[in-house]
Motif scaffolding. Structure first.
Motif, PDB file in Angstrom:
ATOM      1  N   VAL A  25     -36.494 -41.112 -18.588  1.00  0.00           N
ATOM      2  CA  VAL A  25     -36.862 -41.470 -17.216  1.00  0.00           C
ATOM      3  C   VAL A  25     -37.525 -40.288 -16.529  1.00  0.00           C
ATOM      4  N   LEU A  26     -36.934 -39.117 -16.626  1.00  0.00           N
ATOM      5  CA  LEU A  26     -37.464 -37.944 -15.941  1.00  0.00           C
ATOM      6  C   LEU A  26     -38.801 -37.492 -16.512  1.00  0.00           C
ATOM      7  N   VAL A  39     -32.191 -42.962 -12.390  1.00  0.00           N
ATOM      8  CA  VAL A  39     -31.140 -41.997 -12.729  1.00  0.00           C
ATOM      9  C   VAL A  39     -29.834 -42.373 -12.041  1.00  0.00           C
ATOM     10  N   VAL A  40     -29.901 -42.747 -10.765  1.00  0.00           N
ATOM     11  CA  VAL A  40     -28.693 -43.151 -10.034  1.00  0.00           C
ATOM     12  C   VAL A  40     -28.065 -44.380 -10.684  1.00  0.00           C
ATOM     13  N   VAL A  41     -28.882 -45.366 -11.048  1.00  0.00           N
ATOM     14  CA  VAL A  41     -28.346 -46.578 -11.682  1.00  0.00           C
ATOM     15  C   VAL A  41     -27.706 -46.239 -13.023  1.00  0.00           C
ATOM     16  N   PHE A  44     -24.332 -44.114 -12.279  1.00  0.00           N
ATOM     17  CA  PHE A  44     -23.219 -44.756 -11.592  1.00  0.00           C
ATOM     18  C   PHE A  44     -22.828 -46.117 -12.162  1.00  0.00           C
ATOM     19  N   VAL A  45     -23.697 -46.740 -12.917  1.00  0.00           N
ATOM     20  CA  VAL A  45     -23.371 -48.005 -13.594  1.00  0.00           C
ATOM     21  C   VAL A  45     -23.788 -47.815 -15.056  1.00  0.00           C
ATOM     22  N   PRO A  46     -23.029 -47.029 -15.814  1.00  0.00           N
ATOM     23  CA  PRO A  46     -23.498 -46.539 -17.110  1.00  0.00           C
ATOM     24  C   PRO A  46     -23.965 -47.604 -18.097  1.00  0.00           C
TER      25      PRO A  46
END
Length: 70
Positions: A25-26, A39-41, A44-46
């Protein structure tokens, strides 16, 4: 093999896949907002985050690589 070891192995594999997905992603050419949202998804929701990214994310990356190679 005890069941605890199976869970440890599965958790380790999930963390490795998450790190790989975050790295992809990065490194993508998407906008910064889109990258941070993914990244947040993923963090926090692996499991669901990695599955969603696998379904939607790599297509855009493959398309970008195809466009660059032309």
């Amino acid at each position: 093999m005890q069941i605890e070891y199976v869970w440890i192995i599965l958790a380790t594999l999930l963390v490795l896949v998450e790190l790989w997905a975050i790295n992809c992603v990065l490194r993508s050419a998407s906008r910064a907002e889109t990258k941070m949202l993914w990244v947040v998804v993923i963090v926090f929701v692996p499991l669901l985050g990695v599955i969603l990214w696998a379904v939607t994310g790599p297509k855009a990356i493959a398309k970008q690589k195809a466009d660059v190679s032309r």
